[in-house]
Design a protein around this motif. Structure first.
Motif, PDB file in Angstrom:
ATOM      1  N   ARG A  24       0.825  -1.214   0.000  1.00 59.43           N
ATOM      2  CA  ARG A  24       0.000   0.000   0.000  1.00 59.43           C
ATOM      3  C   ARG A  24       0.858   1.262   0.000  1.00 59.43           C
ATOM      4  O   ARG A  24       0.538   2.225  -0.702  1.00 59.43           O
ATOM      5  CB  ARG A  24      -0.956  -0.012   1.187  1.00 59.43           C
ATOM      6  N   ARG A  25       1.929   1.251   0.791  1.00 55.61           N
ATOM      7  CA  ARG A  25       2.830   2.418   0.798  1.00 55.61           C
ATOM      8  C   ARG A  25       3.462   2.605  -0.577  1.00 55.61           C
ATOM      9  O   ARG A  25       3.505   3.712  -1.100  1.00 55.61           O
ATOM     10  CB  ARG A  25       3.915   2.249   1.863  1.00 55.61           C
ATOM     11  N   ARG A  26       3.920   1.511  -1.165  1.00 58.78           N
ATOM     12  CA  ARG A  26       4.591   1.569  -2.466  1.00 58.78           C
ATOM     13  C   ARG A  26       3.654   2.091  -3.553  1.00 58.78           C
ATOM     14  O   ARG A  26       4.083   2.753  -4.493  1.00 58.78           O
ATOM     15  CB  ARG A  26       5.087   0.168  -2.824  1.00 58.78           C
ATOM     16  N   ASN A  27       2.369   1.789  -3.456  1.00 51.28           N
ATOM     17  CA  ASN A  27       1.397   2.117  -4.498  1.00 51.28           C
ATOM     18  C   ASN A  27       0.387   3.173  -4.054  1.00 51.28           C
ATOM     19  O   ASN A  27      -0.712   3.253  -4.604  1.00 51.28           O
ATOM     20  CB  ASN A  27       0.667   0.830  -4.919  1.00 51.28           C
ATOM     21  N   ALA A  28       0.768   4.017  -3.106  1.00 47.96           N
ATOM     22  CA  ALA A  28      -0.163   4.996  -2.526  1.00 47.96           C
ATOM     23  C   ALA A  28      -0.797   5.906  -3.568  1.00 47.96           C
ATOM     24  O   ALA A  28      -2.011   6.170  -3.524  1.00 47.96           O
ATOM     25  CB  ALA A  28       0.551   5.825  -1.458  1.00 47.96           C
ATOM     26  N   ALA A  29      -0.032   6.394  -4.532  1.00 53.21           N
ATOM     27  CA  ALA A  29      -0.592   7.306  -5.539  1.00 53.21           C
ATOM     28  C   ALA A  29      -1.618   6.593  -6.415  1.00 53.21           C
ATOM     29  O   ALA A  29      -2.683   7.150  -6.716  1.00 53.21           O
ATOM     30  CB  ALA A  29       0.523   7.896  -6.411  1.00 53.21           C
ATOM     31  N   ALA A  30      -1.324   5.367  -6.821  1.00 61.45           N
ATOM     32  CA  ALA A  30      -2.256   4.613  -7.668  1.00 61.45           C
ATOM     33  C   ALA A  30      -3.503   4.194  -6.891  1.00 61.45           C
ATOM     34  O   ALA A  30      -4.588   4.101  -7.460  1.00 61.45           O
ATOM     35  CB  ALA A  30      -1.557   3.391  -8.262  1.00 61.45           C
ATOM     36  N   ILE A  31      -3.354   3.966  -5.590  1.00 63.62           N
ATOM     37  CA  ILE A  31      -4.520   3.686  -4.745  1.00 63.62           C
ATOM     38  C   ILE A  31      -5.386   4.938  -4.664  1.00 63.62           C
ATOM     39  O   ILE A  31      -6.611   4.876  -4.821  1.00 63.62           O
ATOM     40  CB  ILE A  31      -4.079   3.214  -3.341  1.00 63.62           C
ATOM     41  N   ALA A  32      -4.751   6.076  -4.454  1.00 65.70           N
ATOM     42  CA  ALA A  32      -5.485   7.343  -4.331  1.00 65.70           C
ATOM     43  C   ALA A  32      -6.253   7.681  -5.603  1.00 65.70           C
ATOM     44  O   ALA A  32      -7.358   8.229  -5.531  1.00 65.70           O
ATOM     45  CB  ALA A  32      -4.527   8.479  -3.980  1.00 65.70           C
ATOM     46  N   ASP A  33      -5.715   7.347  -6.765  1.00 68.27           N
ATOM     47  CA  ASP A  33      -6.441   7.672  -8.005  1.00 68.27           C
ATOM     48  C   ASP A  33      -7.367   6.548  -8.466  1.00 68.27           C
ATOM     49  O   ASP A  33      -7.966   6.639  -9.533  1.00 68.27           O
ATOM     50  CB  ASP A  33      -5.497   8.145  -9.113  1.00 68.27           C
ATOM     51  N   GLY A  34      -7.505   5.485  -7.657  1.00 65.08           N
ATOM     52  CA  GLY A  34      -8.503   4.460  -7.931  1.00 65.08           C
ATOM     53  C   GLY A  34      -8.072   3.332  -8.864  1.00 65.08           C
ATOM     54  O   GLY A  34      -8.885   2.464  -9.168  1.00 65.08           O
ATOM     55  N   ARG A  35      -6.822   3.316  -9.290  1.00 64.49           N
ATOM     56  CA  ARG A  35      -6.373   2.229 -10.173  1.00 64.49           C
ATOM     57  C   ARG A  35      -5.999   0.968  -9.409  1.00 64.49           C
ATOM     58  O   ARG A  35      -6.004  -0.126  -9.973  1.00 64.49           O
ATOM     59  CB  ARG A  35      -5.165   2.662 -11.009  1.00 64.49           C
ATOM     60  N   VAL A  36      -5.665   1.089  -8.139  1.00 66.98           N
ATOM     61  CA  VAL A  36      -5.153  -0.028  -7.349  1.00 66.98           C
ATOM     62  C   VAL A  36      -5.961  -0.187  -6.068  1.00 66.98           C
ATOM     63  O   VAL A  36      -6.288   0.795  -5.394  1.00 66.98           O
ATOM     64  CB  VAL A  36      -3.664   0.191  -7.000  1.00 66.98           C
ATOM     65  N   ARG A  37      -6.252  -1.454  -5.742  1.00 68.41           N
ATOM     66  CA  ARG A  37      -6.818  -1.823  -4.447  1.00 68.41           C
ATOM     67  C   ARG A  37      -6.011  -3.010  -3.945  1.00 68.41           C
ATOM     68  O   ARG A  37      -5.779  -3.958  -4.700  1.00 68.41           O
ATOM     69  CB  ARG A  37      -8.298  -2.187  -4.584  1.00 68.41           C
ATOM     70  N   ILE A  38      -5.573  -2.975  -2.708  1.00 69.99           N
ATOM     71  CA  ILE A  38      -4.759  -4.039  -2.130  1.00 69.99           C
ATOM     72  C   ILE A  38      -5.432  -4.497  -0.843  1.00 69.99           C
ATOM     73  O   ILE A  38      -5.740  -3.673   0.028  1.00 69.99           O
ATOM     74  CB  ILE A  38      -3.320  -3.547  -1.859  1.00 69.99           C
ATOM     75  N   GLU A  39      -5.667  -5.807  -0.740  1.00 73.40           N
ATOM     76  CA  GLU A  39      -6.371  -6.353   0.418  1.00 73.40           C
ATOM     77  C   GLU A  39      -5.563  -7.456   1.073  1.00 73.40           C
ATOM     78  O   GLU A  39      -4.943  -8.273   0.387  1.00 73.40           O
ATOM     79  CB  GLU A  39      -7.731  -6.908  -0.003  1.00 73.40           C
ATOM     80  N   ALA A  40      -5.614  -7.493   2.409  1.00 72.91           N
ATOM     81  CA  ALA A  40      -4.993  -8.564   3.188  1.00 72.91           C
ATOM     82  C   ALA A  40      -6.039  -9.647   3.393  1.00 72.91           C
ATOM     83  O   ALA A  40      -6.850  -9.586   4.316  1.00 72.91           O
ATOM     84  CB  ALA A  40      -4.489  -8.036   4.522  1.00 72.91           C
ATOM     85  N   VAL A  41      -6.053 -10.624   2.495  1.00 75.80           N
ATOM     86  CA  VAL A  41      -7.037 -11.702   2.566  1.00 75.80           C
ATOM     87  C   VAL A  41      -6.517 -12.901   1.772  1.00 75.80           C
ATOM     88  O   VAL A  41      -5.840 -12.731   0.764  1.00 75.80           O
ATOM     89  CB  VAL A  41      -8.417 -11.227   2.020  1.00 75.80           C
ATOM     90  N   ALA A  42      -6.838 -14.072   2.239  1.00 76.23           N
ATOM     91  CA  ALA A  42      -6.499 -15.294   1.506  1.00 76.23           C
ATOM     92  C   ALA A  42      -7.494 -15.470   0.364  1.00 76.23           C
ATOM     93  O   ALA A  42      -8.676 -15.100   0.480  1.00 76.23           O
ATOM     94  CB  ALA A  42      -6.550 -16.499   2.431  1.00 76.23           C
ATOM     95  N   VAL A  43      -7.041 -16.018  -0.732  1.00 74.38           N
ATOM     96  CA  VAL A  43      -7.908 -16.246  -1.893  1.00 74.38           C
ATOM     97  C   VAL A  43      -9.121 -17.081  -1.508  1.00 74.38           C
ATOM     98  O   VAL A  43     -10.231 -16.828  -1.968  1.00 74.38           O
ATOM     99  CB  VAL A  43      -7.128 -16.931  -3.032  1.00 74.38           C
ATOM    100  N   ALA A  44      -8.925 -18.054  -0.635  1.00 81.98           N
ATOM    101  CA  ALA A  44     -10.007 -18.962  -0.255  1.00 81.98           C
ATOM    102  C   ALA A  44     -11.205 -18.240   0.354  1.00 81.98           C
ATOM    103  O   ALA A  44     -12.325 -18.731   0.249  1.00 81.98           O
ATOM    104  CB  ALA A  44      -9.487 -20.023   0.715  1.00 81.98           C
TER     105      ALA A  44
END
Length: 182
Positions: free
Chosen positions: A61-81
């Motif tokens: 999230r820190r590495r991709n903060a700008a892309a998260i802020a502009d809505g291109r990236v979402r990062i979640e802490a979750v297992a695929v299952a």
């Protein structure tokens, strides 16, 4: 990022060939290095990145903060299952060195296949830490993907240091995508 990791992720993104409007899912994003490379190709598209590790997700999230802020990236802490991926949501799904794809059977695969759009593509990248014969694991993965309605159209190999990498590229079977001839 190490030179080895940078080379393999550049190769993966080149194979993935993200389009500006793609909806992409990365399974096992780690610190978000591939997310950063993919997001650079997206204009109106998005990437959802999942990882089970909260510390990795925090770094991503820190590495991709700008892309998260502009809505291109979402990062979640979750297992695929347990992730809510929806149906037919993604144009491309990919992973690099994620163990779940090499377990047989891999119980998470049906949810990932359901999450692919009809013309969607699954990319499973792997680079072992030491030279390894990948024929048996690739064969088992291809068989499981076929049982779920995907064709492993190609197995790509790349000479990376210190050992080669592979990518299994799978698409929905044409029989599922096209109406039967009359």
């Amino acid at each position: 990022m190490s030179r080895t990791n940078a080379a393999r992720l550049r190769w993966a993104v080149e194979v993935l060939d993200p389009r500006p409007g793609d909806r992409i899912l990365e399974v096992g994003c780690g610190v978000g290095a591939a997310v950063e490379l993919v997001a650079a190709h997206l204009r109106r598209g998005t990437i959802l990145a999942l990882d089970r590790s909260q510390p990795m997700v925090a770094q991503a999230r820190r590495r991709n903060a700008a892309a998260i802020a502009d809505g291109r990236v979402r990062i979640e802490a979750v297992a695929v299952a347990v992730a809510d991926l929806g149906r037919a949501a993604f144009d491309r799904i990919f992973s690099f060195n994620v163990g779940l794809f090499w377990r047989h059977p891999a119980p998470e695969l049906p949810a990932l296949v359901r999450a692919l759009r009809p013309a969607g593509v699954l990319y499973v990248f792997h680079q072992a830490p030491v030279p390894t014969d990948m024929r048996s694991p690739i064969g088992a993965l291809r068989a499981q993907l076929a049982s779920l309605g995907l064709d492993a159209c190609e197995v790509l190999r790349e000479r990376l240091h210190p050992v080669p990498a592979v990518c299994v590229v799978a698409r929905r079977s044409t029989a599922l995508d096209e109406p039967a001839p009359r």
